[in-house]
Enzyme design. Structure first.
Site, PDB file in Angstrom:
ATOM      1  N   GLU A 146     -23.597  26.976  63.693  1.00 34.88           N
ATOM      2  CA  GLU A 146     -24.232  27.532  64.897  1.00 34.88           C
ATOM      3  C   GLU A 146     -23.104  28.170  65.688  1.00 34.88           C
ATOM      4  O   GLU A 146     -22.304  27.471  66.306  1.00 34.88           O
ATOM      5  CB  GLU A 146     -24.910  26.415  65.705  1.00 34.88           C
ATOM      6  CG  GLU A 146     -26.040  25.713  64.977  1.00 34.88           C
ATOM      7  CD  GLU A 146     -27.263  26.604  64.785  1.00 34.88           C
ATOM      8  OE1 GLU A 146     -27.347  27.671  65.424  1.00 34.88           O
ATOM      9  OE2 GLU A 146     -28.133  26.215  63.991  1.00 34.88           O
TER      10      GLU A 146
ATOM     11  N   CYS B  25     -24.135  29.573  74.238  1.00 35.44           N
ATOM     12  CA  CYS B  25     -24.222  30.464  73.072  1.00 35.44           C
ATOM     13  C   CYS B  25     -25.434  31.347  73.218  1.00 35.44           C
ATOM     14  O   CYS B  25     -25.395  32.543  73.032  1.00 35.44           O
ATOM     15  CB  CYS B  25     -24.314  29.639  71.805  1.00 35.44           C
ATOM     16  SG  CYS B  25     -25.700  28.505  71.819  1.00 35.44           S
TER      17      CYS B  25
ATOM     18  N   LYS C 293     -17.208  14.815  66.202  1.00 37.26           N
ATOM     19  CA  LYS C 293     -15.971  15.215  66.880  1.00 37.26           C
ATOM     20  C   LYS C 293     -16.313  16.111  68.067  1.00 37.26           C
ATOM     21  O   LYS C 293     -16.694  17.265  67.910  1.00 37.26           O
ATOM     22  CB  LYS C 293     -15.020  15.972  65.944  1.00 37.26           C
ATOM     23  CG  LYS C 293     -13.600  15.978  66.527  1.00 37.26           C
ATOM     24  CD  LYS C 293     -12.732  17.095  66.080  1.00 37.26           C
ATOM     25  CE  LYS C 293     -12.886  18.374  66.824  1.00 37.26           C
ATOM     26  NZ  LYS C 293     -12.594  18.309  68.282  1.00 37.26           N
TER      27      LYS C 293
ATOM     28  N   GLU D 155     -18.364  38.668  72.246  1.00 37.70           N
ATOM     29  CA  GLU D 155     -19.126  37.645  72.952  1.00 37.70           C
ATOM     30  C   GLU D 155     -18.454  37.429  74.316  1.00 37.70           C
ATOM     31  O   GLU D 155     -17.250  37.175  74.384  1.00 37.70           O
ATOM     32  CB  GLU D 155     -19.123  36.317  72.182  1.00 37.70           C
ATOM     33  CG  GLU D 155     -19.881  35.242  72.939  1.00 37.70           C
ATOM     34  CD  GLU D 155     -19.957  33.902  72.215  1.00 37.70           C
ATOM     35  OE1 GLU D 155     -18.955  33.501  71.588  1.00 37.70           O
ATOM     36  OE2 GLU D 155     -21.020  33.263  72.288  1.00 37.70           O
TER      37      GLU D 155
END
Ligand code: NAD
Length: 486
Positions: free
Chosen positions: A253, A287, A178, A388
């Site tokens: 992850e 990331c 997906k 983040e």
């Protein structure tokens, strides 16, 4: 190289082909220009069910093949993928927004990962234990899991998928992928290319769609045995909770806020280049990106000047512009989030030494652009330190020594990557031993290697991708005991 000139209209990829568009659709716009890229089916629970059942059926004939045979198929897939990079790059640029250069880097890397796992096909080994009892030997075999759900975000649609496809397929699993709801087209075309290269129908199905609908239908489907998820920490935690029903295997992850420490005995120019590249590559939407710099006080002025000058020189442009070094952010939402983080930080302190806001350029007004930005010494409890930051903004803090740098680097909810630049062995070894995360680069740009396991700690995730270690996450180990007649 072709370009995307006509609006794309694509459906679910099922049993080896893209189905016509049906049901609800998603509209995909180019993040750099606001232009229509195309429409795609927003997969429903029924589409997901069909995709999972197709993958379950294909598992029956894919899993019994030998590793070497599956490796050959993967090798052919990797070659076909590599040969299609110039066709895929403009599609990736159009839907993701990244520059052509970054798109090519991503696509080559994704093909390389498939090739890497094809190359490991004859290296997969088990363990045997002799003499458990008189005449009794044991061995540990690997069995594939079954249908794997591979859910990925929009920042690197193909590398993040291939990190999962390589080990999953080599180990004999089948996959329902997906992609993010805003980046379906490169994945759908890639699935066609891999199928044409010999991947049997059903071994890889693709369900474009939204997280809450298609994503959750996939995660909760009873025939899915493992969820390989890459995305944000809150979504990953929800996915893990949903996958607990049925005790599915999960790898996560997730987000990161990677520190980069610059000691005063480092090659400062090289360190500044690595920080700039590490932060602004892919418009800061990675990331594994340099998201916090800690520099020794005595080297700070020079490093701040070097990094700020590099940021100021980066050339913004729409992705397809071959001169563009920094594309737009992926969406309005991502830019607003970054702007909120910068505004909240600056309200509390810190000095902007490069960029700061939206570019003042009419040609970029229809895209989600943001200047590469550097903020020096923002408060240590500001969003720059605690959250983040998924965009082109780099905070730099002055520190007194290595103890302070390591302590601040570890003072984060995340633990994905990290880096240190130093001329000293002791500082390098301390960073390797003490930084609480899944990767430490020493005097090296933050490049991910297929050969090494990758995965975070703390809120950055669970489990490993890359390396032969990934096999542990795509197989069940089974013990077999054999007694000989004595
Ligand atoms: P996201 O979590 O919102 O979405 C990721 C994927 O999950 C998408 O396909 C989305 O449709 C799907 N999804 C959303 N809700 C879902 C649900 N309830 N059930 C199932 N699937 C669902 O992530 P994002 O914000 O689009 O991506 C950026 C994030 O991904 C950042 O935090 C970044 O650090 C992280 N990321 C991590 C890695 C890594 O390897 N650690 C790599 C790339 C990106």
């Amino acid at each position: 190289m072709s370009t995307v000139t006509e609006a794309l209209e694509r459906g679910v990829f099922l049993d080896g082909e893209v189905q016509p568009v049906e049901g609800d659709t998603l509209t995909i716009l180019n993040p750099g220009t606001g232009e229509l890229v195309g429409h795609v089916t927003a997969a429903s629970a029924a589409h997901v069910d069909a995709a999972v059942r197709s993958a379950q059926q294909a598992f029956g004939s894919w899993s019994p093949l030998g590793y070497a045979q599956r490796g050959r198929v993967l090798h052919n897939c990797a070659e076909a993928f590599e040969a299609s990079v110039e066709e895929l790059a403009p599609i990736l640029v159009a839907e993701q927004g990244k520059t052509l250069r970054d798109a090519r880097i991503e696509l080559h890397k994704a093909a390389e990962t498939l090739e890497h796992y094809a190359g490991l096909a004859k290296e997969v080994r088990g363990v045997s234990v002799h003499g458990l009892d008189p005449g009794v030997d044991g061995r540990v075999i690997r069995r594939p899991l079954g249908v794997v759900a591979a859910i990925v975000p929009w920042n690197f649609p193909t590398t993040l998928l291939c990190n999962k496809l390589g080990p999953a397929l080599l180990c004999g699993n089948t996959v329902v992928a997906k992609p993010a709801d805003s980046t379906p087209f490169t994945t759908l075309r890639l699935a066609e290319i891999l199928t044409a290269a010999g991947l049997p129908p059903g071994v890889l199905n693709v369900v474009p769609g939204t997280g809450p609908l298609a994503g959750e239908a996939l995660v909760t489907h009873p025939l899915v045995r493992k969820v390989a998820f890459t995305g944000s920490t809150p979504t990953g935690e929800r996915v893990a909770a949903l996958a607990a029903i049925g005790s599915k295997r999960v790898t996560l992850e997730l987000g990161g806020s990677d520190p980069l420490i610059i000691c005063d005995d480092a090659d400062l120019a090289a360190a500044a280049s690595a920080a700039s590249m590490g932060r602004f590559y892919n418009c800061g939407q990675a990331c594994l990106a340099t998201k916090r710099v800690y520099v020794f006080e005595s080297a700070a002025d020079e490093v701040i000047e070097l990094i700020s000058a590099k940021a100021a020189k980066l050339r913004l442009g729409i992705g397809i512009d071959p001169k563009a070094q920094l594309g737009p952010m992926h969406s309005e939402r991502q830019r607003e989030l970054l702007e909120r983080q910068i505004a909240e930080t600056l309200a509390a302190g810190g000095e902007v030494t490069a960029g700061g806001g939206r570019p003042d350029d009419e040609a970029l007004a229809n895209g989600w652009f943001h200047e590469p930005t550097v903020i020096v010494d923002p408060p240590r409890d500001s969003p720059m330190a605690r959250e983040e930051v998924f965009g082109p903004c780099l905070p730099i803090w002055r520190v007194n020594d290595l103890d302070e740098a390591i302590s601040l680097a570890n003072d984060s909810p995340f633990g994905l990557g990290s880096a240190i630049w130093t001329g000293g062995l002791e500082a390098a070894e301390r960073a390797a031993a003490e930084l609480d995360c899944g990767y430490t680069w020493v005097n090296s740009p933050t490049k991910v290697y297929d050969e090494l396991p990758f995965g975070g700690v703390k809120s950055s995730g669970v489990g490993k991708e890359h390396g032969s270690e990934a096999f542990d996450h795509y197989t069940n180990l089974k013990s077999v005991v054999v007694k000989r007649a004595l």
